[in-house]
Motif scaffolding. Structure first.
Motif, PDB file in Angstrom:
ATOM      1  N   ALA A   1       6.294   2.329   0.726  1.00 25.55           N
ATOM      2  CA  ALA A   1       6.270   1.484   1.920  1.00 25.55           C
ATOM      3  C   ALA A   1       7.441   0.500   1.922  1.00 25.55           C
ATOM      4  N   LEU A   2       7.750  -0.063   0.760  1.00 28.22           N
ATOM      5  CA  LEU A   2       8.881  -0.991   0.659  1.00 28.22           C
ATOM      6  C   LEU A   2      10.201  -0.279   0.934  1.00 28.22           C
ATOM      7  N   ARG A   3      10.346   0.925   0.417  1.00 32.13           N
ATOM      8  CA  ARG A   3      11.576   1.690   0.646  1.00 32.13           C
ATOM      9  C   ARG A   3      11.674   2.124   2.112  1.00 32.13           C
ATOM     10  N   GLN A   4      10.547   2.387   2.729  1.00 32.81           N
ATOM     11  CA  GLN A   4      10.563   2.711   4.159  1.00 32.81           C
ATOM     12  C   GLN A   4      11.075   1.528   4.969  1.00 32.81           C
ATOM     13  N   ALA A   5      10.714   0.315   4.558  1.00 32.93           N
ATOM     14  CA  ALA A   5      11.195  -0.883   5.251  1.00 32.93           C
ATOM     15  C   ALA A   5      12.713  -0.985   5.154  1.00 32.93           C
ATOM     16  N   THR A   6      13.238  -0.740   3.954  1.00 33.50           N
ATOM     17  CA  THR A   6      14.690  -0.765   3.771  1.00 33.50           C
ATOM     18  C   THR A   6      15.357   0.334   4.593  1.00 33.50           C
TER      19      THR A   6
END
Length: 389
Positions: A144-149
């Motif tokens: 989820a964090l990498r999707q935000a980036t």
């Protein structure tokens, strides 16, 4: 801050819009950098990070600043509310946006997995960015964090990755408009070379400086010192930790909270810098600080070892015992250290403020060429009517 200073020293007019800029970035004023604090917001509990939402209030504030400054480009360094709002305002004005990704290798605690859907909703609410529905990591919250980036990277006009290995990962994730441009830090060619040699009786001096977070693995460095000295039967290596406090340990000195100038002093007094993270870092600034002082890095991560080339000494594995093995090898053969230090000075020439500013300037110029037919005249006042559309 380093980028702002480099661009200003190269003759550009630079304005930094960031939380606490007028308090924490005052030193930039000597380079002619203007500093502005965005509207005050509440801090995210526990970590005390400012929580911005790309709403009409924040966009209106940014419209006023962009109208007055009329920038040729907007450079963002985050994937959250303030950066998302700045990107939206700039792009509506026809101003190119360059997004530097500082880490795509996010790592959250395993217990946070059930919170990943909530995070996705919160990020969408705060930024208005739609994250691509693809799995980017094994653990749900990491993904989820990498999707935000990735959502911010895909929205920007161009993406900068300071490292090659992160750039390759971003391209694999779908980012095609990308350049690899190293971060920058001043280079001090007056620092004398390390004098460590077989004829010395003094211990090898090491520095560890990073966030005190689990992914940085400070405990591995501390344990490695104990193993190396116990194996040698005497104190052959000493570790200086920039920051923190702990019970005194043989061979380890915790210097408490220090500023950047003191970190540089610790580096120049040492023989090498240790980086113990594995699978997390993109391009640790402490590595650039080391190279800028002609000091090599000793790394646990084989990916970082490949990234830094001959300026790095790679431990044979990721454990404390592996790191201790690397220490003992350097004590036995200091020539490895001298060769790596020589390569560090060569690598430092690639990260100078001038080289960084030139690379960013060339990138922005290329982006501007593609927008010459825009109704917005970059470098002149930006029409508010365009910004509000």
């Amino acid at each position: 801050m380093r980028q702002a200073s480099a661009l200003a020293q190269a003759g550009h007019q630079v304005t930094v819009l960031a939380p606490g800029a007028t308090r924490f970035a005052r030193e930039l004023r000597k380079d002619g950098v203007a500093l502005m604090d965005p509207p005050t917001v509440r801090a995210l509990p526990a970590v005390q990070l400012p929580l911005y939402v790309a709403n009409n209030h924040l966009k209106a504030w940014l419209i006023d600043r962009v109208t007055a400054i009329a920038p040729h480009a907007v450079l963002i360094h985050s994937e959250f509310g303030l950066a998302a709002a700045a990107m939206r305002v700039a792009q509506r004005a026809g101003i190119p946006v360059v997004h530097t990704v500082h880490t795509f290798f996010w790592r959250a605690p395993a217990w946070a997995a059930p919170l990943s859907p909530m995070f996705r909703l919160a990020h969408r609410f705060a930024t208005g960015l739609l994250a691509p529905p693809r799995r980017l990591a094994a653990r749900p919250f990491d993904s989820a964090l990498r999707q935000a980036t990735l959502a911010a990277a895909c929205q920007a006009d161009w993406v900068v990755s300071p490292s090659h290995h992160q750039g390759e990962t971003l391209r694999s994730a779908g980012v095609q408009r990308l350049s690899v441009i190293s971060n920058t830090t001043p280079v001090d060619t007056t620092v004398p070379a390390s004098t460590f040699s077989l004829t010395n009786t003094r211990p090898l001096q090491m520095v560890w400086a990073a966030r005190f977070a689990p992914e940085k693995r400070l405990e591995v460095a501390v344990e490695a010192i104990s193993i190396a000295n116990a194996t040698a039967g005497r104190e052959v290596v000493q570790l200086h930790v920039a920051g923190g406090s702990a019970e005194p340990r043989a061979g380890v000195t915790f210097h408490g909270r220090v500023d950047s100038a003191r970190v540089r002093e610790l580096i120049t007094s040492a023989d090498a810098v240790i980086i113990t993270s594995v699978g997390f870092d993109n391009q640790p600034m402490i590595a650039l600080e080391a190279f800028g002082s002609g000091r090599p890095v000793i790394v646990s991560d084989p990916v970082l070892a490949r990234e830094f080339g001959d300026a790095a000494v790679a431990a044979p594995g990721t454990s404390a015992l592996d790191l201790a093995t690397a220490f003992l090898a350097l004590v036995k053969d200091p020539q490895q250290l001298r060769a790596a230090a020589k390569a560090a000075r060569v690598r430092a020439s690639e990260q100078t403020p001038g080289a960084h500013a030139e690379a960013i300037d060339e990138l922005v110029s290329d982006l501007m060429k593609g927008r010459r037919n825009s109704e917005v005249l970059l470098g002149q006042a930006v029409p508010r009517s365009r910004l509000k559309n």
